[in-house]
Design an enzyme around this catalytic site. Structure first.
Site, PDB file in Angstrom:
ATOM      1  N   HIS A  83       0.786  -1.277   0.101  1.00  0.00           N
ATOM      2  CA  HIS A  83       0.121   0.005   0.140  1.00  0.00           C
ATOM      3  C   HIS A  83       0.937   1.483   0.019  1.00  0.00           C
ATOM      4  O   HIS A  83       1.844   1.445   0.660  1.00  0.00           O
ATOM      5  CB  HIS A  83      -0.899   0.050   1.366  1.00  0.00           C
ATOM      6  N   ASP A 162     -14.184   4.213   7.837  1.00  0.00           N
ATOM      7  CA  ASP A 162     -12.971   5.079   7.295  1.00  0.00           C
ATOM      8  C   ASP A 162     -13.554   5.437   5.905  1.00  0.00           C
ATOM      9  O   ASP A 162     -13.264   6.734   5.635  1.00  0.00           O
ATOM     10  CB  ASP A 162     -11.806   3.998   7.106  1.00  0.00           C
ATOM     11  N   ARG A 169     -13.010  13.894   5.725  1.00  0.00           N
ATOM     12  CA  ARG A 169     -11.527  14.592   6.285  1.00  0.00           C
ATOM     13  C   ARG A 169     -11.134  15.135   5.042  1.00  0.00           C
ATOM     14  O   ARG A 169     -10.745  16.343   4.785  1.00  0.00           O
ATOM     15  CB  ARG A 169     -10.661  13.521   6.457  1.00  0.00           C
ATOM     16  N   SER A 184      -6.672   5.103   9.063  1.00  0.00           N
ATOM     17  CA  SER A 184      -7.378   5.039   8.005  1.00  0.00           C
ATOM     18  C   SER A 184      -6.643   3.734   6.847  1.00  0.00           C
ATOM     19  O   SER A 184      -7.605   2.953   6.640  1.00  0.00           O
ATOM     20  CB  SER A 184      -7.569   6.332   7.015  1.00  0.00           C
ATOM     21  N   LYS A 188      -8.152  -0.506   6.954  1.00  0.00           N
ATOM     22  CA  LYS A 188      -8.589  -1.295   5.530  1.00  0.00           C
ATOM     23  C   LYS A 188      -7.522  -2.533   5.185  1.00  0.00           C
ATOM     24  O   LYS A 188      -8.035  -3.485   4.877  1.00  0.00           O
ATOM     25  CB  LYS A 188      -8.606  -0.320   4.140  1.00  0.00           C
TER      26      LYS A 188
HETATM   27  N1  URA Z   1      -4.895   6.950   2.112  1.00  0.00           N
HETATM   28  C1  URA Z   1      -5.725   6.609   2.974  1.00  0.00           C
HETATM   29  O1  URA Z   1      -6.659   5.467   2.598  1.00  0.00           O
HETATM   30  N2  URA Z   1      -6.280   7.336   4.032  1.00  0.00           N
HETATM   31  C2  URA Z   1      -5.521   8.362   4.501  1.00  0.00           C
HETATM   32  O2  URA Z   1      -5.797   9.097   5.413  1.00  0.00           O
HETATM   33  C3  URA Z   1      -4.599   8.926   3.439  1.00  0.00           C
HETATM   34  C4  URA Z   1      -4.231   8.015   2.253  1.00  0.00           C
END
Ligand code: URA
Length: 442
Positions: A83, A162, A169, A184, A188
């Site tokens: 990621h 999220d 956000r 966040s 995930k």
């Molecule tokens: N990517 C995400 O999934 N969440 C964030 O807060 C920032 C980048």
């Protein structure tokens, strides 16, 4: 009794929130029991006062538990995810997935769409004619079992807290906070079911973390969250002071990723992809050391095994794999506008966020979630930091279908470039490796 007013007040005063307070907020917000104005006020208080490590872990867990937890146990072997915290021109998933899968790693990846100035893997893949990113979970697992990789769009059932909070956000200027970003991303990742996670924490003008110190704290938080949850986790801190590679925009990035898989791509993008894939292979226990893993992925790039894997992957998800030999089947823009150097010298800076914003203007990204995206649009850089230019040389080329937007983007691209008479230092591409309780600075 816990109230939202007290939670906001406590955070505003810099107090540490308890597990009950964090659970109350996350669960109440998901169920629409807490209005956006109170959630926004709390996010802003968090933005200014921060979250402690303990609060970040609690927030991550509350968001992870807000939806489904994917079960990948029917896929044999170690499942490894990767990621990136988000950057400009970051198409590494398209390269790293096939590289790691060609070494025997199972890559079952859920990816996002682009939002704001950063791109998303799902949009890029959809530039390939026929490619399907929404397939059933049975087909997803079957594809990973048969060819070693599959990439699908994030479902609404994974960490829904999220999903809702990130959207809020994004419109309340509260994205750039270490605790919120850690929670966040890791909520995930932990819900998505892989056994190991390689994180690419971007640092620089095109990243949420502008300086190394903040990127390091973010990496340490996320690695600790992953390891505490029983997942092998490592993070590379990598440069985002200029876009990665030369292409920014969906179809343009697919073409560049295929060039890398043909071992004919830009040096920075190739090197970062090899390093990320090597860490995946190492965490996936297909190599005894990172050096051995690096050699393995490099061989698979050079002997065409990774390109072959990409072709199988595109075909398995309904895409036209002739794309590998025929880029003309990708969407192409009607107009291409060159941006020229305004003086002689060396490229000193390329403000990556501005390049991302210019790409957004051409139609390559979306300002709001529901926006239409032009898969053919974007920017091809022609010069990168450290290169010598003469006045009138082409710095970049803007691709698009709307002349007004292209002209507007031209000004932004021009401003994004700084040209100096002194040859600048080029930032290190990979700055550090963060593992549990260890930081290796390069
Ligand atoms: N990517 C995400 O999934 N969440 C964030 O807060 C920032 C980048």
């Amino acid at each position: 009794m816990i109230t939202m007013y007290d939670i906001i007040h406590n955070k505003r005063e810099g107090k540490e929130l308890s597990k009950d307070e964090i659970d109350f907020f996350v669960n109440g917000y998901v169920k629409d029991e807490i209005p956006d104005y109170q959630a926004s006020a709390l996010l802003m208080a968090i933005y200014f006062k921060g979250l402690s490590k303990k609060e970040t872990f609690l927030l991550t867990d509350a968001m992870r538990c807000s939806g489904d937890i994917v079960d990948l146990s029917s896929i044999p072997g170690v499942k490894v995810d990767k990621h990136s915290t988000g950057g400009v021109g970051d198409k590494t998933t398209l390269i790293v997935g096939p590289l790691a899968a060609s070494c025997g790693i199972s890559v079952a990846k859920m990816s996002g769409r682009g939002l704001g100035f950063t791109g998303g893997t799902i949009d890029k893949l959809e530039a390939i004619p026929g490619f399907k990113t929404s397939i059933t979970s049975q087909d997803f697992i079957k594809t990973v079992k048969t060819i070693g990789m599959s990439v699908i769009g994030q479902t609404a059932h994974i960490a829904p807290a999220d999903k809702k909070l990130y959207a809020l956000r994004d419109v309340t200027a509260t994205v750039e906070n270490i605790g919120l970003i850690s929670g966040s991303i890791m909520s995930k990742k932990l819900a998505a079911g892989s056994d190991a996670i390689v994180l690419d924490v971007k640092c620089g003008s095109g990243a949420f973390m502008k300086d190394f110190e903040s990127a390091l704290i973010l990496a340490e938080y996320m690695v600790e969250i992953g390891c505490n949850a029983g997942k092998k986790t490592a993070a590379l801190i990598t440069d985002m002071n200029q876009p990665l590679g030369y292409a920014v925009g969906n179809a343009l990035e697919v073409k560049e990723a295929i060039e890398v898989l043909k071992n004919n791509g830009p040096k920075d993008l190739t090197e970062l992809s090899l390093q990320l894939a090597a860490h995946m292979v190492y965490l996936g226990e297909k190599a005894a050391t990172i050096e051995e893993a690096y050699q393995m992925v490099r061989n698979h790039l050079e002997n065409g095994a990774a390109l072959d894997k990409f072709s199988q992957f595109v075909k398995a998800q309904g895409g036209n794999n002739n794309v590998i030999d025929d880029y003309s089947i990708l969407p192409a823009a009607s107009f291409k506008l060159p941006v020229k150097a305004f003086q002689d010298g060396f490229i000193e800076k390329i403000h990556a966020e501005s390049i991302g914003k210019a790409a957004l203007l051409t139609g390559a990204g979306r300002k709001k979630k529901e926006d239409y995206i032009d898969l053919s649009a974007g920017i091809i850089l022609n010069k990168k930091i450290g290169e010598k230019v003469s006045k009138g040389d082409i710095l970049a080329e803007i691709h698009g279908n709307n002349l007004d937007s292209i002209n507007e983007a031209e000004m932004i691209v021009k401003d994004a470039y700084s040209i100096s008479h002194i040859k600048p230092m080029v930032e290190k591409l990979v700055k550090a490796l963060v593992t549990i309780n260890n930081v290796k600075i390069y």
